[in-house]
Design a protein around this motif. Structure first.
Motif, PDB file in Angstrom:
ATOM      1  N   ALA A 197       0.835  -1.209   0.000  1.00  0.00           N
ATOM      2  CA  ALA A 197       0.000   0.000   0.000  1.00  0.00           C
ATOM      3  C   ALA A 197       0.867   1.256   0.000  1.00  0.00           C
ATOM      4  O   ALA A 197       0.587   2.230  -0.712  1.00  0.00           O
ATOM      5  CB  ALA A 197      -0.934  -0.018   1.207  1.00  0.00           C
ATOM      6  N   GLN A 198       1.935   1.231   0.784  1.00  0.00           N
ATOM      7  CA  GLN A 198       2.809   2.406   0.878  1.00  0.00           C
ATOM      8  C   GLN A 198       3.658   2.611  -0.370  1.00  0.00           C
ATOM      9  O   GLN A 198       4.182   3.700  -0.584  1.00  0.00           O
ATOM     10  CB  GLN A 198       3.701   2.278   2.121  1.00  0.00           C
ATOM     11  CG  GLN A 198       2.934   2.399   3.426  1.00  0.00           C
ATOM     12  CD  GLN A 198       3.777   2.112   4.652  1.00  0.00           C
ATOM     13  OE1 GLN A 198       4.872   1.552   4.549  1.00  0.00           O
ATOM     14  NE2 GLN A 198       3.278   2.503   5.826  1.00  0.00           N
ATOM     15  N   SER A 199       3.756   1.573  -1.217  1.00  0.00           N
ATOM     16  CA  SER A 199       4.461   1.759  -2.492  1.00  0.00           C
ATOM     17  C   SER A 199       3.663   2.668  -3.415  1.00  0.00           C
ATOM     18  O   SER A 199       4.213   3.257  -4.347  1.00  0.00           O
ATOM     19  CB  SER A 199       4.715   0.410  -3.167  1.00  0.00           C
ATOM     20  OG  SER A 199       3.518  -0.139  -3.721  1.00  0.00           O
ATOM     21  N   VAL A 200       2.364   2.777  -3.143  1.00  0.00           N
ATOM     22  CA  VAL A 200       1.493   3.679  -3.902  1.00  0.00           C
ATOM     23  C   VAL A 200       1.440   5.042  -3.230  1.00  0.00           C
ATOM     24  O   VAL A 200       1.511   6.084  -3.881  1.00  0.00           O
ATOM     25  CB  VAL A 200       0.070   3.095  -4.011  1.00  0.00           C
ATOM     26  CG1 VAL A 200      -0.869   4.063  -4.721  1.00  0.00           C
ATOM     27  CG2 VAL A 200       0.097   1.755  -4.736  1.00  0.00           C
ATOM     28  N   ASP A 201       1.332   5.047  -1.893  1.00  0.00           N
ATOM     29  CA  ASP A 201       1.252   6.284  -1.118  1.00  0.00           C
ATOM     30  C   ASP A 201       1.969   6.066   0.216  1.00  0.00           C
ATOM     31  O   ASP A 201       1.431   5.402   1.107  1.00  0.00           O
ATOM     32  CB  ASP A 201      -0.207   6.661  -0.884  1.00  0.00           C
ATOM     33  CG  ASP A 201      -0.372   7.989  -0.153  1.00  0.00           C
ATOM     34  OD1 ASP A 201       0.618   8.486   0.415  1.00  0.00           O
ATOM     35  OD2 ASP A 201      -1.495   8.515  -0.128  1.00  0.00           O
ATOM     36  N   PRO A 202       3.177   6.596   0.382  1.00  0.00           N
ATOM     37  CA  PRO A 202       3.965   6.374   1.594  1.00  0.00           C
ATOM     38  C   PRO A 202       3.301   6.870   2.880  1.00  0.00           C
ATOM     39  O   PRO A 202       3.712   6.476   3.983  1.00  0.00           O
ATOM     40  CB  PRO A 202       5.263   7.149   1.324  1.00  0.00           C
ATOM     41  CG  PRO A 202       5.346   7.246  -0.161  1.00  0.00           C
ATOM     42  CD  PRO A 202       3.928   7.369  -0.631  1.00  0.00           C
ATOM     43  N   SER A 203       2.284   7.711   2.771  1.00  0.00           N
ATOM     44  CA  SER A 203       1.641   8.261   3.963  1.00  0.00           C
ATOM     45  C   SER A 203       0.580   7.344   4.554  1.00  0.00           C
ATOM     46  O   SER A 203       0.019   7.642   5.612  1.00  0.00           O
ATOM     47  CB  SER A 203       1.005   9.622   3.633  1.00  0.00           C
ATOM     48  OG  SER A 203      -0.124   9.457   2.776  1.00  0.00           O
ATOM     49  N   ILE A 204       0.291   6.237   3.885  1.00  0.00           N
ATOM     50  CA  ILE A 204      -0.774   5.335   4.350  1.00  0.00           C
ATOM     51  C   ILE A 204      -0.420   4.734   5.717  1.00  0.00           C
ATOM     52  O   ILE A 204       0.704   4.299   5.957  1.00  0.00           O
ATOM     53  CB  ILE A 204      -1.027   4.225   3.315  1.00  0.00           C
ATOM     54  CG1 ILE A 204      -1.764   4.816   2.099  1.00  0.00           C
ATOM     55  CG2 ILE A 204      -1.829   3.060   3.909  1.00  0.00           C
ATOM     56  CD1 ILE A 204      -1.962   3.848   0.956  1.00  0.00           C
ATOM     57  N   GLN A 205      -1.427   4.700   6.592  1.00  0.00           N
ATOM     58  CA  GLN A 205      -1.308   4.117   7.924  1.00  0.00           C
ATOM     59  C   GLN A 205      -2.098   2.808   7.966  1.00  0.00           C
ATOM     60  O   GLN A 205      -2.906   2.524   7.086  1.00  0.00           O
ATOM     61  CB  GLN A 205      -1.862   5.085   8.978  1.00  0.00           C
ATOM     62  CG  GLN A 205      -1.183   6.446   8.995  1.00  0.00           C
ATOM     63  CD  GLN A 205       0.248   6.359   9.506  1.00  0.00           C
ATOM     64  OE1 GLN A 205       0.489   5.922  10.630  1.00  0.00           O
ATOM     65  NE2 GLN A 205       1.208   6.776   8.680  1.00  0.00           N
ATOM     66  N   ALA A 206      -1.847   2.001   9.025  1.00  0.00           N
ATOM     67  CA  ALA A 206      -2.534   0.711   9.116  1.00  0.00           C
ATOM     68  C   ALA A 206      -2.841   0.350  10.564  1.00  0.00           C
ATOM     69  O   ALA A 206      -2.117   0.714  11.492  1.00  0.00           O
ATOM     70  CB  ALA A 206      -1.673  -0.385   8.485  1.00  0.00           C
ATOM     71  N   LYS A 207      -3.928  -0.391  10.736  1.00  0.00           N
ATOM     72  CA  LYS A 207      -4.355  -0.916  12.027  1.00  0.00           C
ATOM     73  C   LYS A 207      -4.482  -2.439  11.925  1.00  0.00           C
ATOM     74  O   LYS A 207      -4.815  -2.961  10.853  1.00  0.00           O
ATOM     75  CB  LYS A 207      -5.709  -0.332  12.441  1.00  0.00           C
ATOM     76  CG  LYS A 207      -5.745   1.191  12.578  1.00  0.00           C
ATOM     77  CD  LYS A 207      -7.166   1.663  12.857  1.00  0.00           C
ATOM     78  CE  LYS A 207      -7.260   3.181  12.891  1.00  0.00           C
ATOM     79  NZ  LYS A 207      -6.676   3.728  14.143  1.00  0.00           N
ATOM     80  N   VAL A 208      -4.245  -3.138  13.042  1.00  0.00           N
ATOM     81  CA  VAL A 208      -4.331  -4.594  13.085  1.00  0.00           C
ATOM     82  C   VAL A 208      -5.180  -5.018  14.276  1.00  0.00           C
ATOM     83  O   VAL A 208      -5.032  -4.468  15.374  1.00  0.00           O
ATOM     84  CB  VAL A 208      -2.934  -5.240  13.221  1.00  0.00           C
ATOM     85  CG1 VAL A 208      -3.050  -6.769  13.249  1.00  0.00           C
ATOM     86  CG2 VAL A 208      -2.013  -4.789  12.083  1.00  0.00           C
TER      87      VAL A 208
END
Length: 382
Positions: A197-208
């Motif tokens: 996902a971050q290869s498209v937009d480095p600012s993307i965050q994630a939750k688990v």
């Protein structure tokens, strides 16, 4: 379990001595004995079939992990025909019951046994130590023996490809993962999805959110709901049912199928399915076994070997994202691209892979951290 077939026994019944005596008493002349007919040539004994059995952790109807193993079992049964005989047992817990099932399989004459979940590892080792004539194959494990091989698919490659699509589709810039149990395999997949996902937009965050089970649809659905309520609009999973995808459809967000093609379960929410094909590996193991060339080892197949793919990418996914997926696939096939290539930093700011460094198998199999952008910490990690 399949039952043993009973062999029919043909009984030859001749005249008794009493019957011959009765004929002589009646004054019948004894005719010269006719030349004995040559005995029919004994039929060559049919080669024994290789009996192969599979132990599954969840129902074959899970639509994902176990379903894909079952498809592969059926594929090799058809491919090898009467050279092999296959069977399976589904929904075997990762407990002492697994060892009982393994020993029962061996007792029924199975000489090649596939144990298809990480938690079976110790039970495989115990059974294999006593059953030296049986070859065991353990999926996702790491402990080998003279008669135990371990194998896996590079599910992290499929997770990365899904991440590319997720990065192109999220509007909230927050993606999420419903996770099963905190072992390196699962943590590696979570991270790979986020790296994609971050290869498209480095600012993307994630939750688990962790459910601590492989197959628990109600818990998976609850975890997905929690992620959505936390602002996630695209979800991945490392669990065995389509519950996450179904929940996404109900809530109007996106998700992916995992291990099997889950597009039919939630066609509006489905962005693609990261599919495992175990058939190439199972075919090789059976071929080697039939040829007397089975060997222990640690086998890890991915996109290159045809064991992993991202399929059924949704029409609404932008073409540039689809092109990026295809480019990454080609790189995985020809070796020009590796998911885990530095610089990569964990979510505490520590560099885990230097620039230009490619993570080797030892590194990948020991991942116990989250990459930058993922909230929280891996359960149990120091």
């Amino acid at each position: 379990m399949q039952t043993m077939r009973k062999r029919s026994v043909i009984k030859l019944i001749g005249l008794s001595a009493l019957s011959l005596a009765t004929l002589a008493a009646c004054g019948k002349k004894e005719e010269p004995a006719a030349p004995a007919a040559p005995a029919p040539a004994a039929a060559a004994p049919a080669a024994d079939k290789l009996k192969v059995s599979f132990m599954y952790v969840s129902p074959i109807g899970d639509g994902g992990w176990t379903f894909q193993h079952e498809l592969a079992r059926k594929a090799i049964a058809q491919k090898f025909g009467d050279k092999i005989e296959t069977s399976m047992v589904e929904s075997v817990p990762e407990s002492a019951d697994a060892e009982r099932v393994l020993r029962d399989m061996a007792g029924q004459g199975n000489k090649l046994i596939f144990a298809t979940s990480f938690g079976y590892q110790e039970f495989v080792q115990k059974a294999a130590a006593d059953l030296k004539e049986v070859k065991f194959e353990h999926a996702t494990g790491y402990k080998q023996a003279d008669n135990v091989a371990v194998y896996d698919t590079k599910t992290f490659e499929g997770a990365y490809l899904a991440g590319i699509v997720a990065g192109s589709m999220t509007k909230t810039k927050t993606v999420g993962v419903v996770a099963s149990v905190p072992i390196p395999e699962v943590v590696r997949n979570i991270n790979s999805f986020v790296l994609g996902a971050q290869s498209v937009d480095p600012s993307i965050q994630a939750k688990v959110v962790w459910v601590n089970e492989w197959f628990a649809p109600p818990k998976e659905s609850e975890a997905a709901t929690s992620l959505i309520n936390g602002g996630v609009d695209v979800m991945y999973q490392n669990t065995n049912s389509p519950a996450v995808l179904k929940t996404a459809e109900e809530r109007g967000v996106y998700a992916f199928g995992k291990d099997g093609d889950m597009s039919a379960f939630a066609p509006k929410a489905h962005l693609g399915s990261a599919v495992i094909d175990w058939t190439p590996y199972y075919s090789k193991v059976v071929e080697d076994s039939l040829a007397g060339q089975w060997q222990s080892g640690n086998f890890w197949w991915g996109v290159k070997e045809g064991a992993m793919d991202l399929v059924k990418i949704a029409d609404q996914v932008p073409q540039d994202a689809k092109d990026k997926v295809e480019k990454a696939k080609q790189g995985m096939k020809d070796g020009s691209f590796a998911v885990w290539t530095g610089p990569i930093v964990d979510n505490k700011g520590q560099e885990v892979l230097a620039s230009g460094t490619v993570g080797d198998d030892a590194f990948l199999r020991g991942i116990n951290f989250y990459v930058k952008g993922i909230e929280g910490a891996v359960p149990g990690a120091k």
